[in-house]
Enzyme design. Structure first.
Site, PDB file in Angstrom:
ATOM      1  N   GLU A  35       0.837  -1.200   0.000  1.00 37.08           N
ATOM      2  CA  GLU A  35       0.000   0.000   0.000  1.00 37.08           C
ATOM      3  C   GLU A  35       0.878   1.258   0.000  1.00 37.08           C
ATOM      4  O   GLU A  35       0.721   2.147   0.819  1.00 37.08           O
ATOM      5  CB  GLU A  35      -0.980  -0.010   1.183  1.00 37.08           C
ATOM      6  CG  GLU A  35      -2.247   0.771   0.884  1.00 37.08           C
ATOM      7  CD  GLU A  35      -3.335   0.629   1.935  1.00 37.08           C
ATOM      8  OE1 GLU A  35      -4.357   1.315   1.764  1.00 37.08           O
ATOM      9  OE2 GLU A  35      -3.186  -0.141   2.910  1.00 37.08           O
ATOM     10  N   TYR A 108      -0.160  -7.301  -1.828  1.00 38.30           N
ATOM     11  CA  TYR A 108      -1.204  -6.549  -1.132  1.00 38.30           C
ATOM     12  C   TYR A 108      -2.540  -7.070  -1.665  1.00 38.30           C
ATOM     13  O   TYR A 108      -2.992  -6.696  -2.744  1.00 38.30           O
ATOM     14  CB  TYR A 108      -1.032  -5.055  -1.389  1.00 38.30           C
ATOM     15  CG  TYR A 108      -2.136  -4.190  -0.812  1.00 38.30           C
ATOM     16  CD1 TYR A 108      -2.637  -4.421   0.467  1.00 38.30           C
ATOM     17  CD2 TYR A 108      -2.675  -3.141  -1.547  1.00 38.30           C
ATOM     18  CE1 TYR A 108      -3.642  -3.634   0.996  1.00 38.30           C
ATOM     19  CE2 TYR A 108      -3.672  -2.342  -1.028  1.00 38.30           C
ATOM     20  CZ  TYR A 108      -4.151  -2.593   0.239  1.00 38.30           C
ATOM     21  OH  TYR A 108      -5.167  -1.806   0.754  1.00 38.30           O
ATOM     22  N   ASP A 147       0.216  -8.129   3.122  1.00 41.14           N
ATOM     23  CA  ASP A 147      -1.093  -7.901   3.731  1.00 41.14           C
ATOM     24  C   ASP A 147      -2.088  -8.779   2.975  1.00 41.14           C
ATOM     25  O   ASP A 147      -2.459  -8.477   1.849  1.00 41.14           O
ATOM     26  CB  ASP A 147      -1.450  -6.419   3.613  1.00 41.14           C
ATOM     27  CG  ASP A 147      -2.829  -6.095   4.152  1.00 41.14           C
ATOM     28  OD1 ASP A 147      -3.550  -7.025   4.571  1.00 41.14           O
ATOM     29  OD2 ASP A 147      -3.201  -4.905   4.141  1.00 41.14           O
ATOM     30  N   ASN A 149      -5.108  -9.410   4.042  1.00 42.42           N
ATOM     31  CA  ASN A 149      -6.457  -8.891   4.300  1.00 42.42           C
ATOM     32  C   ASN A 149      -7.430  -9.975   4.755  1.00 42.42           C
ATOM     33  O   ASN A 149      -8.584 -10.014   4.317  1.00 42.42           O
ATOM     34  CB  ASN A 149      -6.986  -8.156   3.063  1.00 42.42           C
ATOM     35  CG  ASN A 149      -6.853  -6.641   3.218  1.00 42.42           C
ATOM     36  OD1 ASN A 149      -7.157  -6.094   4.279  1.00 42.42           O
ATOM     37  ND2 ASN A 149      -6.407  -5.967   2.180  1.00 42.42           N
ATOM     38  N   ASP A 244      -1.081   2.131  10.286  1.00 40.89           N
ATOM     39  CA  ASP A 244      -2.091   1.387  11.053  1.00 40.89           C
ATOM     40  C   ASP A 244      -1.744  -0.101  11.109  1.00 40.89           C
ATOM     41  O   ASP A 244      -2.367  -0.864  11.849  1.00 40.89           O
ATOM     42  CB  ASP A 244      -3.499   1.607  10.492  1.00 40.89           C
ATOM     43  CG  ASP A 244      -3.612   1.377   8.985  1.00 40.89           C
ATOM     44  OD1 ASP A 244      -2.568   1.304   8.299  1.00 40.89           O
ATOM     45  OD2 ASP A 244      -4.742   1.294   8.491  1.00 40.89           O
TER      46      ASP A 244
END
Length: 254
Positions: A35, A108, A147, A149, A244
């Protein structure tokens, strides 16, 4: 060899939060960013002054969106951007560095979105991305970082019941999609070493979630089963701030 993976939620944003000093502290041989939210020239500019690394980026066509970058002290044999499927490649989600003994993949994975609007697309992605990983793995061992997700198990999410089949990243469809990576011979290194440890890698910006440690473990380092015995440790670094997400990683003898 120390490999770190970190969703920085904007490489230009993290640049102003002590990023260069953090990378020195991490002292990794390969650093995989997700990201990045920038184009290649912007990423190179943001990473100016970070010495000792070759920088390779894969960016989305849409500016300020998605993107992955590999920083490597050692020059790879080759670098491959994207997976060869136009629908996915527009979003700049995968980059692979090939080394002598393994492939190092930075990913990602698409978020299923508000009200699970992209869940159907996510299913297609999971299937086709897994096929790509299997293709690489048929040639030499694979280390896949990024990531993903998805919180794979109840232990990987602070509040499983209210989120199950309601929130992006914790639907049965996504859980099953991730399970197929493990069924295909990839190992979740953190769970391999820490089967019962509660640890998170992402916290919402809302309601002081990080301070309260109301988080999710959605960032992973997966390795082929054939090299998991070479992994010396797997770790999550929640004390590292700037995004984050926090960094995750492994140390491996290769």
């Amino acid at each position: 060899m120390k490999i770190i993976s970190w969703n920085v939620n904007g490489v230009r944003a993290v640049q102003s939060k002590g990023f260069a000093e953090t990378l020195k502290l991490l002292d990794a041989d390969c650093i995989l960013l997700q990201e990045t939210k920038a184009q290649a020239d912007q990423i190179d500019k943001a990473l100016q002054g970070i010495d000792g690394y070759k920088i390779y980026s894969c960016c989305a066509e849409r500016k300020g969106y998605s993107g992955v970058t590999i920083l490597s002290r050692k020059e790879p044999l080759q670098v491959i951007s994207n997976i060869g499927i136009a629908e996915h490649d527009l979003e700049g989600r995968v980059i692979v560095a090939e080394f002598e003994n393994f492939y190092l993949l930075d990913v990602y994975v698409p978020n299923s979105g508000e009200a699970l609007a992209r869940l159907d697309y996510r299913q297609t992605w999971d299937r086709e991305f897994l096929a790509y990983c299997q293709q690489l793995q048929s040639k030499k061992p694979l280390i896949a970082c990024g990531d993903f997700n998805v919180a794979h198990r109840e232990i990987d999410i602070a509040r499983p019941k209210p989120n199950y089949n309601k929130s992006s990243g914790y639907t049965q469809v996504e859980i099953d999609g991730f399970s197929r990576f493990l069924d295909a011979g990839l190992v979740d290194t953190f769970r391999h070493f820490h089967p019962d440890t509660v640890a998170y890698s992402w916290w919402s910006f809302r309601a002081g979630a990080r301070a309260k440690n109301v988080g999710w473990r959605i960032d992973y380092v997966l390795t082929s089963e054939t090299i998991v015995d070479k992994v010396k440790q797997a770790f999550i670094l929640p004390e590292i701030l700037g995004s984050d997400h926090c960094p995750v990683g492994i140390e491996i003898d290769l």
